[in-house]
Design an enzyme around this catalytic site. Sequence first.
Site, mmCIF file in Angstrom:
data_model
loop_
_atom_site.group_PDB
_atom_site.id
_atom_site.type_symbol
_atom_site.label_atom_id
_atom_site.label_comp_id
_atom_site.label_asym_id
_atom_site.label_seq_id
_atom_site.Cartn_x
_atom_site.Cartn_y
_atom_site.Cartn_z
ATOM 1 N N CYS A 56 0.800 -1.235 0.000
ATOM 2 C CA CYS A 56 0.000 0.000 0.000
ATOM 3 C C CYS A 56 0.831 1.282 0.000
ATOM 4 O O CYS A 56 0.835 2.002 -0.989
ATOM 5 C CB CYS A 56 -0.949 0.007 1.192
ATOM 6 N N ARG A 89 5.441 -7.983 -0.506
ATOM 7 C CA ARG A 89 5.393 -6.978 -1.570
ATOM 8 C C ARG A 89 6.199 -5.748 -1.142
ATOM 9 O O ARG A 89 6.004 -5.217 -0.065
ATOM 10 C CB ARG A 89 3.941 -6.579 -1.865
HETATM 11 C C1 UDX Z 1 -1.085 0.836 5.542
HETATM 12 C C2 UDX Z 1 -1.960 1.827 6.328
HETATM 13 O O1 UDX Z 1 -1.555 1.822 7.697
HETATM 14 C C3 UDX Z 1 -3.425 1.433 6.223
HETATM 15 O O2 UDX Z 1 -4.246 2.379 6.897
HETATM 16 C C4 UDX Z 1 -3.805 1.351 4.763
HETATM 17 O O3 UDX Z 1 -5.148 0.922 4.645
HETATM 18 C C5 UDX Z 1 -2.882 0.419 4.013
HETATM 19 O O4 UDX Z 1 -1.522 0.802 4.183
HETATM 20 P P1 UDX Z 1 -0.144 -1.613 5.967
HETATM 21 O O5 UDX Z 1 0.464 -1.582 4.598
HETATM 22 O O6 UDX Z 1 -0.836 -2.861 6.410
HETATM 23 O O7 UDX Z 1 -1.210 -0.430 6.156
HETATM 24 O O8 UDX Z 1 1.064 -1.344 6.981
HETATM 25 P P2 UDX Z 1 1.459 -0.372 8.163
HETATM 26 O O9 UDX Z 1 1.252 -1.077 9.451
HETATM 27 O O10 UDX Z 1 0.865 0.966 8.028
HETATM 28 O O11 UDX Z 1 3.034 -0.304 7.908
HETATM 29 C C6 UDX Z 1 3.540 0.116 6.642
HETATM 30 C C7 UDX Z 1 5.029 0.059 6.609
HETATM 31 O O12 UDX Z 1 5.576 1.107 7.403
HETATM 32 C C8 UDX Z 1 5.662 -1.236 7.120
HETATM 33 O O13 UDX Z 1 6.718 -1.607 6.267
HETATM 34 C C9 UDX Z 1 6.181 -0.852 8.485
HETATM 35 O O14 UDX Z 1 7.291 -1.636 8.870
HETATM 36 C C10 UDX Z 1 6.566 0.595 8.276
HETATM 37 N N1 UDX Z 1 6.565 1.410 9.489
HETATM 38 C C11 UDX Z 1 5.406 1.597 10.183
HETATM 39 C C12 UDX Z 1 7.726 2.024 9.905
HETATM 40 O O15 UDX Z 1 8.790 1.883 9.276
HETATM 41 N N2 UDX Z 1 7.702 2.798 11.034
HETATM 42 C C13 UDX Z 1 6.586 2.982 11.762
HETATM 43 O O16 UDX Z 1 6.649 3.691 12.769
HETATM 44 C C14 UDX Z 1 5.387 2.375 11.326
#
Ligand code: UDX
Length: 436
Positions: A262, A332
């Site tokens: 995403c 992904r």
């Molecule tokens: C995200 C959005 O949070 C969600 O609202 C939307 O619908 C889809 O995209 P998701 O892809 O499931 O959800 O992952 P998320 O938990 O948001 O994490 C995304 C990425 O950011 C991960 O690779 C995670 O490791 C990274 N991340 C997250 C960080 O590097 N630091 C953080 O503090 C939080």
Amino acid sequence: MRMSVIGCGYLGAVHAAAMASIGHEVVGIDVDESKVARLSRGEAPFFEPGLDDLLRSGIADGRLSFSTDMADAVGAEVHFLAVGTPQSSDGDAADLRFVWAAVEGLLPHLRQGDVVAGKSTVPVGTAEEIADRIASAGATLVWNPEFLREGWAVHDTLTPDRIVVGVPDGDAGLRAAGMLRSAYRTAAETDTPFLVTDLATAELVKGAANAFLATKISFINAMAEIADAAGADVTLLAEALGHDGRIGHRYLGSGIGFGGGCLPKDIRAFAARAEALGRGESVGFLREVDAINLRRRDRAVQLVIDALGGRVFGRRVAVLGAAFKPFSDDIRDSPALDVAVRLRGLGADVVVADPAAIDNAEAAHPQLAYARATDDALRDADAVVVVTEWDEYRRDLTPAHAGSLVRQRVVIDGRNCLDAAAWRAAGWTYRGMGRR
Ligand code: UDX
């Protein structure tokens, strides 16, 4: 209420199961026969905590079914569009081919008064175009973005922070908003904010939310770059910043950055759409957010090279993590796997471990070596790189145990998730991302 959910990936499968669990009669429809077969047996086709239970109880109660036949959508009052919108192969824009295929496939089965609720993440303006096609069948299109996080998808679907429904002007829009309120009855009863907007605003909410989250992560990672240069510690910086209620601690986790299906593609599609609207400069910073994010992977690789004295060729490197984040088997655009692939490209003898994502990783990158057990990855390693902050590594792996297996006590903490003092005290050379 009778419902159909078109597209049974991470979004659609969870949505269908969640809607059935609150009492609706739901059919999930997907073109992928093997996915439909697995879902029909009550098996989640991907790792998502809690989904198997929800599927099994929905199917056992007779409220949930899956099909490959779009005709099975007939009779549903609300049809949710939950197909994927990947990045185009020839640019940054979203590829809307699956959305349009779903719309055209559904059209002959729509009845007067049906509501079609788009949940897929689309560029602003798409809903307006789809609305005309849907209206030609006497149905009404609304846009109802989904904000679920993988790994928390069941929780986020059943207890969302907010429900946003974009509707067209006029009575049909108001009636459709009422139907969505009934569909989300349980959440609405618990005072979950229910926002009714126009179509374009609803589409924008999703893109803007993801852009904000990505920006927050890249902000702290930019600070990690500064901290590295200045000899400061970004984790303490984030801790101090987050206590400011206006900033908050969430999404201030520094490390190798964001990945997944995403955030990366959504910020690119958002920027591409803004450019097409003649407003590219308004979100020019998203290009920087993307660039900062990608530099984190280079930095992690460089830390491994430095820690091994400038040469990784032939050295054994244990890469702990392949999934783009914990509680997911999704690889992904995974920064974790990207780091592993790059180290392998430099000639390192890489062994990857992950509690959930090994099968997916192996299918995508058969050139890498994999270990089912963490200990097997650690054995004789010259360096250990933690790239997904699974509890198995962050909480359960002790420096003493890991130290008994490796050849050299060198650890690179790509997620700033380890207790640096404890690892150092156990004789490890510890390097974090933006930590002293
Ligand atoms: C995200 C959005 O949070 C969600 O609202 C939307 O619908 C889809 O995209 P998701 O892809 O499931 O959800 O992952 P998320 O938990 O948001 O994490 C995304 C990425 O950011 C991960 O690779 C995670 O490791 C990274 N991340 C997250 C960080 O590097 N630091 C953080 O503090 C939080």
